[in-house]
Design a protein around this motif. Sequence first.
Motif, PDB file in Angstrom:
ATOM      1  N   GLN A   1     -30.433 -26.462 -40.851  1.00 29.79           N
ATOM      2  CA  GLN A   1     -31.238 -24.901 -41.269  1.00 29.79           C
ATOM      3  C   GLN A   1     -30.505 -24.496 -39.323  1.00 29.79           C
ATOM      4  OE1 GLN A   1     -32.798 -23.338 -42.807  1.00 29.79           O
ATOM      5  NE2 GLN A   1     -31.921 -21.579 -41.336  1.00 29.79           N
TER       6      GLN A   1
ATOM      7  N   LYS B   1     -28.958 -15.018 -37.383  1.00 29.85           N
ATOM      8  CA  LYS B   1     -29.750 -14.199 -37.965  1.00 29.85           C
ATOM      9  C   LYS B   1     -31.178 -15.176 -38.539  1.00 29.85           C
ATOM     10  CE  LYS B   1     -27.192 -11.637 -40.719  1.00 29.85           C
ATOM     11  NZ  LYS B   1     -27.485 -11.118 -42.272  1.00 29.85           N
ATOM     12  N   ALA B   2     -32.552 -14.756 -37.880  1.00 33.18           N
ATOM     13  CA  ALA B   2     -33.550 -15.725 -38.286  1.00 33.18           C
ATOM     14  C   ALA B   2     -34.970 -15.510 -38.735  1.00 33.18           C
ATOM     15  CB  ALA B   2     -33.731 -17.433 -37.016  1.00 33.18           C
ATOM     16  N   ASP B   3     -35.475 -14.088 -39.057  1.00 31.96           N
ATOM     17  CA  ASP B   3     -36.104 -13.488 -39.525  1.00 31.96           C
ATOM     18  C   ASP B   3     -36.527 -13.550 -40.634  1.00 31.96           C
ATOM     19  OD1 ASP B   3     -36.960 -11.774 -37.393  1.00 31.96           O
ATOM     20  OD2 ASP B   3     -34.759 -10.308 -38.035  1.00 31.96           O
ATOM     21  N   GLU B   4     -35.653 -14.243 -41.503  1.00 32.25           N
ATOM     22  CA  GLU B   4     -36.214 -15.330 -42.493  1.00 32.25           C
ATOM     23  C   GLU B   4     -37.208 -16.179 -42.565  1.00 32.25           C
ATOM     24  OE1 GLU B   4     -33.594 -14.046 -45.596  1.00 32.25           O
ATOM     25  OE2 GLU B   4     -33.503 -12.383 -45.184  1.00 32.25           O
ATOM     26  N   VAL B   5     -36.736 -16.444 -41.559  1.00 28.10           N
ATOM     27  CA  VAL B   5     -37.088 -18.461 -40.875  1.00 28.10           C
ATOM     28  C   VAL B   5     -38.985 -18.273 -40.718  1.00 28.10           C
ATOM     29  CG1 VAL B   5     -36.738 -20.723 -40.011  1.00 28.10           C
ATOM     30  CG2 VAL B   5     -35.456 -19.207 -41.072  1.00 28.10           C
ATOM     31  N   SER B   6     -39.522 -18.820 -41.196  1.00 23.28           N
ATOM     32  CA  SER B   6     -40.486 -19.003 -40.553  1.00 23.28           C
ATOM     33  C   SER B   6     -41.162 -19.795 -39.514  1.00 23.28           C
ATOM     34  CB  SER B   6     -41.863 -19.443 -41.940  1.00 23.28           C
ATOM     35  OG  SER B   6     -43.125 -19.594 -41.422  1.00 23.28           O
TER      36      SER B   6
ATOM     37  N   MET C   1     -44.141 -21.807 -39.833  1.00 28.34           N
ATOM     38  CA  MET C   1     -43.614 -23.445 -40.524  1.00 28.34           C
ATOM     39  C   MET C   1     -43.165 -24.227 -39.322  1.00 28.34           C
ATOM     40  SD  MET C   1     -40.246 -24.357 -43.121  1.00 28.34           S
ATOM     41  CE  MET C   1     -39.027 -23.887 -41.761  1.00 28.34           C
TER      42      MET C   1
ATOM     43  N   ARG D   1     -34.769 -19.840 -33.943  1.00 25.32           N
ATOM     44  CA  ARG D   1     -35.749 -18.671 -34.515  1.00 25.32           C
ATOM     45  C   ARG D   1     -36.540 -17.358 -32.896  1.00 25.32           C
ATOM     46  NH1 ARG D   1     -38.575 -15.589 -35.415  1.00 25.32           N
ATOM     47  NH2 ARG D   1     -39.747 -14.884 -37.241  1.00 25.32           N
TER      48      ARG D   1
END
Lengths: 87, 87
Positions: B22, B31-36, B39, B80
């Motif tokens: 990751q 790009k990291a907007d979709e990584v929580s 989490m 992130r």
Amino acid sequence: MDTTQIVGIVAGILTASSLLPQVIKTYREKKADEVSIVMLLVLMAGVALWIVYGFLRDDMPIIVTNCFSLAVNLTMIGLRLKYGHKK
Amino acid sequence: MDTTQIVGIVAGILTASSLLPQVIKTYREKKADEVSIVMLLVLMAGVALWIVYGFLRDDMPIIVTNCFSLAVNLTMIGLRLKYGHKK
């Protein structure tokens, strides 16, 4: 139960459930291209081996927490395949 | 070293290094907007507690693998924050 056991149990619950917020976020936003499928597959292999390890050592907490992790992980792999278009 | 120990060590290496793909993917794609982020923070708390647990039990493999996990995790949190614009 002593302090060490409590720390271990809380640590186990946190790491086992850490992927849950990612599942919830991806389910809501329906986008997952930026989530690494390799990460999910490596984690799946690791968690599956922890379950084998738990059976080899008859260690029920390891089996139970990792079965939970595996279920969340497989759900996330399904969402990644459904909502991710890039490899 | 018996089979059980080998399974445990391989499982530990896989789960400890699972976040590396990751990190590599996010570093490349920026790009990291979709990584929580939740989490990553839950995982950080869990891994930090595993290190405390390792010290309480004088268990060097738990300390070492989780220090590695924590370093990868903190790197990913940095990426992130740098490449994610949504909360």
